[in-house]
Design a protein around this motif. Structure first.
Motif, mmCIF file in Angstrom:
data_model
loop_
_atom_site.group_PDB
_atom_site.id
_atom_site.type_symbol
_atom_site.label_atom_id
_atom_site.label_comp_id
_atom_site.label_asym_id
_atom_site.label_seq_id
_atom_site.Cartn_x
_atom_site.Cartn_y
_atom_site.Cartn_z
ATOM 1 N N LYS A 1 45.253 39.285 34.749
ATOM 2 C CA LYS A 1 46.521 39.197 34.017
ATOM 3 C C LYS A 1 46.268 38.782 32.559
ATOM 4 N N PHE A 2 45.354 37.810 32.363
ATOM 5 C CA PHE A 2 45.022 37.376 31.010
ATOM 6 C C PHE A 2 44.349 38.498 30.221
ATOM 7 N N LEU A 3 43.421 39.225 30.843
ATOM 8 C CA LEU A 3 42.730 40.311 30.138
ATOM 9 C C LEU A 3 43.681 41.464 29.816
ATOM 10 N N ASP A 4 44.649 41.736 30.695
ATOM 11 C CA ASP A 4 45.672 42.741 30.395
ATOM 12 C C ASP A 4 46.502 42.322 29.184
ATOM 13 N N PHE A 5 46.863 41.035 29.125
ATOM 14 C CA PHE A 5 47.569 40.499 27.961
ATOM 15 C C PHE A 5 46.725 40.673 26.702
ATOM 16 N N TRP A 6 45.434 40.364 26.811
ATOM 17 C CA TRP A 6 44.527 40.470 25.662
ATOM 18 C C TRP A 6 44.523 41.899 25.131
ATOM 19 N N ARG A 7 44.343 42.865 26.036
ATOM 20 C CA ARG A 7 44.277 44.273 25.611
ATOM 21 C C ARG A 7 45.595 44.737 24.981
ATOM 22 N N ALA A 8 46.730 44.234 25.486
ATOM 23 C CA ALA A 8 48.038 44.685 25.001
ATOM 24 C C ALA A 8 48.452 44.011 23.695
ATOM 25 N N LYS A 9 48.114 42.741 23.501
ATOM 26 C CA LYS A 9 48.679 41.968 22.386
ATOM 27 C C LYS A 9 47.694 41.569 21.293
ATOM 28 N N LEU A 10 46.404 41.523 21.589
ATOM 29 C CA LEU A 10 45.429 41.035 20.610
ATOM 30 C C LEU A 10 44.614 42.184 20.021
ATOM 31 N N ASP A 11 44.109 41.983 18.811
ATOM 32 C CA ASP A 11 43.394 43.040 18.109
ATOM 33 C C ASP A 11 41.906 43.123 18.448
ATOM 34 N N GLY A 12 41.300 42.040 18.886
ATOM 35 C CA GLY A 12 39.861 42.038 19.161
ATOM 36 C C GLY A 12 39.522 42.862 20.394
ATOM 37 N N ILE A 13 38.670 43.874 20.230
ATOM 38 C CA ILE A 13 38.268 44.733 21.346
ATOM 39 C C ILE A 13 37.269 43.979 22.222
ATOM 40 N N LEU A 14 37.510 43.987 23.534
ATOM 41 C CA LEU A 14 36.627 43.286 24.465
ATOM 42 C C LEU A 14 35.266 43.964 24.520
ATOM 43 N N HIS A 15 34.233 43.143 24.475
ATOM 44 C CA HIS A 15 32.865 43.644 24.604
ATOM 45 C C HIS A 15 32.352 43.410 26.024
ATOM 46 N N SER A 16 32.451 42.157 26.497
ATOM 47 C CA SER A 16 31.995 41.836 27.851
ATOM 48 C C SER A 16 32.668 40.553 28.327
ATOM 49 N N VAL A 17 32.715 40.414 29.649
ATOM 50 C CA VAL A 17 33.294 39.226 30.274
ATOM 51 C C VAL A 17 32.330 38.758 31.358
ATOM 52 N N THR A 18 31.902 37.501 31.280
ATOM 53 C CA THR A 18 31.039 36.896 32.292
ATOM 54 C C THR A 18 31.858 35.835 33.024
ATOM 55 N N VAL A 19 31.854 35.910 34.360
ATOM 56 C CA VAL A 19 32.721 35.039 35.160
ATOM 57 C C VAL A 19 31.884 34.111 36.035
ATOM 58 N N ALA A 20 32.273 32.832 36.074
ATOM 59 C CA ALA A 20 31.701 31.849 36.998
ATOM 60 C C ALA A 20 32.866 31.258 37.788
ATOM 61 N N HIS A 21 32.658 31.085 39.094
ATOM 62 C CA HIS A 21 33.732 30.600 39.956
ATOM 63 C C HIS A 21 33.171 29.534 40.893
ATOM 64 N N SER A 22 33.956 28.489 41.103
ATOM 65 C CA SER A 22 33.550 27.420 42.012
ATOM 66 C C SER A 22 34.737 26.992 42.846
ATOM 67 N N GLY A 23 34.602 27.134 44.152
ATOM 68 C CA GLY A 23 35.625 26.616 45.053
ATOM 69 C C GLY A 23 35.453 25.112 45.168
ATOM 70 N N LEU A 24 36.377 24.343 44.633
ATOM 71 C CA LEU A 24 36.212 22.891 44.563
ATOM 72 C C LEU A 24 36.462 22.208 45.901
ATOM 73 N N ILE A 25 37.356 22.745 46.688
ATOM 74 C CA ILE A 25 37.640 22.174 48.003
ATOM 75 C C ILE A 25 37.375 23.255 49.040
ATOM 76 N N GLY A 26 36.495 22.963 49.972
ATOM 77 C CA GLY A 26 36.187 23.909 51.034
ATOM 78 C C GLY A 26 36.705 23.405 52.363
ATOM 79 N N PRO A 27 36.762 24.281 53.372
ATOM 80 C CA PRO A 27 37.299 23.870 54.667
ATOM 81 C C PRO A 27 36.526 22.719 55.308
ATOM 82 N N ALA A 28 35.223 22.626 55.075
ATOM 83 C CA ALA A 28 34.431 21.557 55.682
ATOM 84 C C ALA A 28 34.687 20.207 55.017
ATOM 85 N N GLU A 29 35.231 20.200 53.831
ATOM 86 C CA GLU A 29 35.448 18.965 53.106
ATOM 87 C C GLU A 29 36.820 18.347 53.356
ATOM 88 N N LEU A 30 37.741 19.102 53.903
ATOM 89 C CA LEU A 30 39.093 18.628 54.114
ATOM 90 C C LEU A 30 39.381 18.673 55.612
#
Length: 89
Positions: free
Chosen positions: A50-79
């Motif tokens: 949703k954020f990248l769609d907003f970027w492409r529609a409203k901002l002038d800077g052309i995207l070159h690349s996107v690197t994503v890191a994700h961390s599940g902070l709470i897992g089923p074994a912890e709760l």
């Protein structure tokens, strides 16, 4: 009262960080970096999309690349639910 961030973690959201490289509108040969961070669902990442769609529609800077890191902070074994409580003097 439960915080929105905690509620989203219980729903399966994890902390997602995206390093976005984009071209400067006035100098397309130069790259600039932008760091985006929010709670999102892996591997689909609807909030980031949703954020990248907003970027492409409203901002002038052309995207070159996107690197994503994700961390599940709470897992089923912890709760887990506590069945009983014992108090000893």
């Amino acid at each position: 009262m439960v915080s929105v961030a905690f509620r989203r973690q219980i729903e399966g959201y994890g902390l997602t960080t995206a390093n976005i490289l984009y071209r400067l509108p006035d100098h397309p040969a130069l790259l600039q970096t932008y760091v985006w961070q929010d709670y999102d669902l892996a591997p689909v990442f609807p909030e980031l999309k949703k954020f990248l769609d907003f970027w492409r529609a409203k901002l002038d800077g052309i995207l070159h690349s996107v690197t994503v890191a994700h961390s599940g902070l709470i897992g089923p074994a912890e709760l887990r639910a506590v069945g009983s409580e014992f108090r000893i003097h």
